[in-house]
Design a protein around this motif. Structure first.
Motif, PDB file in Angstrom:
ATOM      1  N   GLU A 134      -6.116  66.921  16.532  1.00 11.74           N
ATOM      2  CA  GLU A 134      -6.327  68.108  15.697  1.00 11.74           C
ATOM      3  C   GLU A 134      -6.875  69.281  16.502  1.00 11.74           C
ATOM      4  O   GLU A 134      -6.700  70.432  16.109  1.00 11.74           O
ATOM      5  N   HIS A 135      -7.557  68.989  17.633  1.00 15.03           N
ATOM      6  CA  HIS A 135      -8.147  70.056  18.446  1.00 15.03           C
ATOM      7  C   HIS A 135      -7.671  70.052  19.887  1.00 15.03           C
ATOM      8  O   HIS A 135      -8.024  70.967  20.637  1.00 15.03           O
ATOM      9  N   HIS A 136      -6.922  69.045  20.289  1.00 14.92           N
ATOM     10  CA  HIS A 136      -6.484  68.936  21.678  1.00 14.92           C
ATOM     11  C   HIS A 136      -4.977  68.797  21.740  1.00 14.92           C
ATOM     12  O   HIS A 136      -4.352  68.244  20.832  1.00 14.92           O
ATOM     13  N   GLN A 137      -4.414  69.286  22.845  1.00 12.36           N
ATOM     14  CA  GLN A 137      -2.987  69.100  23.100  1.00 12.36           C
ATOM     15  C   GLN A 137      -2.872  68.415  24.453  1.00 12.36           C
ATOM     16  O   GLN A 137      -3.267  68.973  25.475  1.00 12.36           O
ATOM     17  N   ALA A 138      -2.365  67.197  24.443  1.00 13.54           N
ATOM     18  CA  ALA A 138      -2.233  66.431  25.683  1.00 13.54           C
ATOM     19  C   ALA A 138      -1.037  66.947  26.467  1.00 13.54           C
ATOM     20  O   ALA A 138       0.082  66.963  25.968  1.00 13.54           O
ATOM     21  N   ILE A 139      -1.295  67.361  27.693  1.00 15.06           N
ATOM     22  CA  ILE A 139      -0.255  67.851  28.582  1.00 15.06           C
ATOM     23  C   ILE A 139       0.262  66.711  29.458  1.00 15.06           C
ATOM     24  O   ILE A 139       1.415  66.668  29.828  1.00 15.06           O
ATOM     25  N   GLN A 140      -0.651  65.783  29.730  1.00 13.96           N
ATOM     26  CA  GLN A 140      -0.310  64.688  30.632  1.00 13.96           C
ATOM     27  C   GLN A 140      -1.176  63.486  30.297  1.00 13.96           C
ATOM     28  O   GLN A 140      -2.316  63.631  29.845  1.00 13.96           O
ATOM     29  N   ALA A 141      -0.629  62.309  30.555  1.00  9.37           N
ATOM     30  CA  ALA A 141      -1.399  61.068  30.439  1.00  9.37           C
ATOM     31  C   ALA A 141      -1.370  60.421  31.820  1.00  9.37           C
ATOM     32  O   ALA A 141      -0.310  60.279  32.428  1.00  9.37           O
ATOM     33  N   ILE A 142      -2.551  60.043  32.312  1.00 10.84           N
ATOM     34  CA  ILE A 142      -2.615  59.435  33.645  1.00 10.84           C
ATOM     35  C   ILE A 142      -3.233  58.044  33.551  1.00 10.84           C
ATOM     36  O   ILE A 142      -4.036  57.769  32.662  1.00 10.84           O
ATOM     37  N   ASP A 143      -2.839  57.192  34.492  1.00  7.28           N
ATOM     38  CA  ASP A 143      -3.427  55.853  34.577  1.00  7.28           C
ATOM     39  C   ASP A 143      -4.863  55.992  35.062  1.00  7.28           C
ATOM     40  O   ASP A 143      -5.150  56.765  35.981  1.00  7.28           O
ATOM     41  N   SER A 144      -5.760  55.256  34.419  1.00 10.49           N
ATOM     42  CA  SER A 144      -7.163  55.323  34.824  1.00 10.49           C
ATOM     43  C   SER A 144      -7.856  54.011  34.532  1.00 10.49           C
ATOM     44  O   SER A 144      -7.751  53.482  33.426  1.00 10.49           O
ATOM     45  N   VAL A 155      -9.741  68.981  31.529  1.00 10.08           N
ATOM     46  CA  VAL A 155      -9.431  70.072  30.595  1.00 10.08           C
ATOM     47  C   VAL A 155      -8.775  71.184  31.402  1.00 10.08           C
ATOM     48  O   VAL A 155      -9.395  71.772  32.281  1.00 10.08           O
ATOM     49  N   LEU A 156      -7.506  71.438  31.128  1.00  8.27           N
ATOM     50  CA  LEU A 156      -6.773  72.477  31.850  1.00  8.27           C
ATOM     51  C   LEU A 156      -7.029  73.866  31.255  1.00  8.27           C
ATOM     52  O   LEU A 156      -7.030  74.855  31.978  1.00  8.27           O
ATOM     53  N   GLN A 157      -7.206  73.901  29.946  1.00 10.30           N
ATOM     54  CA  GLN A 157      -7.478  75.167  29.265  1.00 10.30           C
ATOM     55  C   GLN A 157      -8.326  74.855  28.036  1.00 10.30           C
ATOM     56  O   GLN A 157      -7.960  73.998  27.230  1.00 10.30           O
ATOM     57  N   LYS A 158      -9.446  75.556  27.899  1.00 13.32           N
ATOM     58  CA  LYS A 158     -10.326  75.321  26.758  1.00 13.32           C
ATOM     59  C   LYS A 158      -9.655  75.815  25.473  1.00 13.32           C
ATOM     60  O   LYS A 158      -8.867  76.751  25.482  1.00 13.32           O
ATOM     61  N   GLY A 159     -10.009  75.159  24.387  1.00 15.53           N
ATOM     62  CA  GLY A 159      -9.511  75.561  23.078  1.00 15.53           C
ATOM     63  C   GLY A 159     -10.561  76.370  22.341  1.00 15.53           C
ATOM     64  O   GLY A 159     -11.718  76.462  22.784  1.00 15.53           O
ATOM     65  N   PHE A 160     -10.163  76.925  21.205  1.00 14.62           N
ATOM     66  CA  PHE A 160     -11.091  77.742  20.425  1.00 14.62           C
ATOM     67  C   PHE A 160     -10.922  77.464  18.938  1.00 14.62           C
ATOM     68  O   PHE A 160      -9.801  77.327  18.445  1.00 14.62           O
ATOM     69  N   ALA A 170      -7.193  72.819  22.908  1.00 16.88           N
ATOM     70  CA  ALA A 170      -7.518  72.646  24.316  1.00 16.88           C
ATOM     71  C   ALA A 170      -6.370  71.877  24.979  1.00 16.88           C
ATOM     72  O   ALA A 170      -5.858  70.914  24.418  1.00 16.88           O
ATOM     73  N   LEU A 171      -5.947  72.326  26.143  1.00 19.13           N
ATOM     74  CA  LEU A 171      -4.900  71.628  26.896  1.00 19.13           C
ATOM     75  C   LEU A 171      -5.591  70.609  27.791  1.00 19.13           C
ATOM     76  O   LEU A 171      -6.425  70.989  28.628  1.00 19.13           O
ATOM     77  N   VAL A 172      -5.268  69.337  27.599  1.00 19.40           N
ATOM     78  CA  VAL A 172      -6.028  68.273  28.264  1.00 19.40           C
ATOM     79  C   VAL A 172      -5.112  67.244  28.923  1.00 19.40           C
ATOM     80  O   VAL A 172      -3.926  67.142  28.610  1.00 19.40           O
ATOM     81  N   VAL A 173      -5.737  66.508  29.851  1.00 20.94           N
ATOM     82  CA  VAL A 173      -5.115  65.344  30.456  1.00 20.94           C
ATOM     83  C   VAL A 173      -5.862  64.138  29.913  1.00 20.94           C
ATOM     84  O   VAL A 173      -7.101  64.109  29.900  1.00 20.94           O
ATOM     85  N   VAL A 174      -5.115  63.139  29.447  1.00 17.44           N
ATOM     86  CA  VAL A 174      -5.716  61.984  28.769  1.00 17.44           C
ATOM     87  C   VAL A 174      -5.490  60.726  29.613  1.00 17.44           C
ATOM     88  O   VAL A 174      -4.435  60.548  30.219  1.00 17.44           O
ATOM     89  N   ALA A 175      -6.492  59.872  29.619  1.00 19.00           N
ATOM     90  CA  ALA A 175      -6.380  58.591  30.329  1.00 19.00           C
ATOM     91  C   ALA A 175      -5.567  57.627  29.512  1.00 19.00           C
ATOM     92  O   ALA A 175      -5.633  57.592  28.276  1.00 19.00           O
ATOM     93  N   LYS A 176      -4.765  56.833  30.225  1.00 23.35           N
ATOM     94  CA  LYS A 176      -4.044  55.760  29.566  1.00 23.35           C
ATOM     95  C   LYS A 176      -4.368  54.481  30.321  1.00 23.35           C
ATOM     96  O   LYS A 176      -4.891  54.505  31.439  1.00 23.35           O
ATOM     97  N   ASP A 177      -4.062  53.369  29.743  1.00 25.14           N
ATOM     98  CA  ASP A 177      -4.362  52.067  30.346  1.00 25.14           C
ATOM     99  C   ASP A 177      -3.575  51.915  31.639  1.00 25.14           C
ATOM    100  O   ASP A 177      -2.369  52.183  31.687  1.00 25.14           O
TER     101      ASP A 177
END
Length: 179
Positions: A134-144, A155-160, A170-177
């Motif tokens: 609802e507040h974030h937009q995932a741009i990429q998912a990375i293994d972590s 966080v690539l770009q903050k949201g408002f 907010a444009l974000v990168v999210v961890a995946k398994d």
């Protein structure tokens, strides 16, 4: 035998002539009609005045709404003027080292954040928080292996958010398994 005598009208007593009664009744009705017409005239005048007053109120309200729309951001923009001044002052300095310039930019950003916060604007910076679509937009998912799956790792770009309404995610990168 038939009585062919003409019937003479019965004598009418003085003051009770049918014409007099009709004239009196006519005068009474004429008076009532005149009173009703006068009352109708007053009512018409009242209705016209009230219509005019309603039209004037409508025009005043429309003018006030137009003024409110034109100057709705006046307070916000007047509070932003010191931020502009700080930015222009920073650009005017010719001989400045990077640390001083960075410090000036940080102070200017703090002033901008204070103005924005005062007007209901909140920054969405979800680093190391759970991903919220609802507040974030995932741009990429990375293994972590370091972060739980679904956690924001960058966080690539903050949201408002403005008064609980999302303006920009907010444009974000999210961890995946990692498996």
């Amino acid at each position: 035998m038939q009585n062919n005598e003409s019937h003479a009208p019965e004598p009418v007593q003085e003051g009770t002539l049918p014409g007099d009664e009709l004239a009196a009744e006519f005068d009474a009705l004429t008076g009532k009609l005149a009173a009703a017409e006068a009352e109708l005239g007053q009512m018409r005048e009242t209705v016209l005045r009230e219509r005019a007053e309603l039209e004037n109120q409508r025009r005043r309200l429309q003018r006030d709404l137009d003024q409110a729309r034109r100057f709705a951001n006046e307070k916000l923009l007047s509070e932003l003027l010191p931020v502009y001044d700080a930015l222009y002052s920073g650009l005017a300095v010719e001989n400045s080292d990077l640390d001083k310039m960075r410090h000036g930019i940080e102070l200017t950003l703090q002033a901008l954040n204070k103005v924005a916060d005062g007007h209901g604007l909140k920054i969405v910076s979800p680093l190391h928080q759970a991903f919220n679509p609802e507040h974030h937009q995932a741009i990429q998912a990375i293994d972590s292996n370091e972060h739980a799956p679904g956690t924001v790792v960058s966080v690539l770009q903050k949201g408002f958010v403005l008064n609980d309404r999302l303006l920009r995610p907010a444009l974000v990168v999210v961890a995946k398994d990692a498996d």
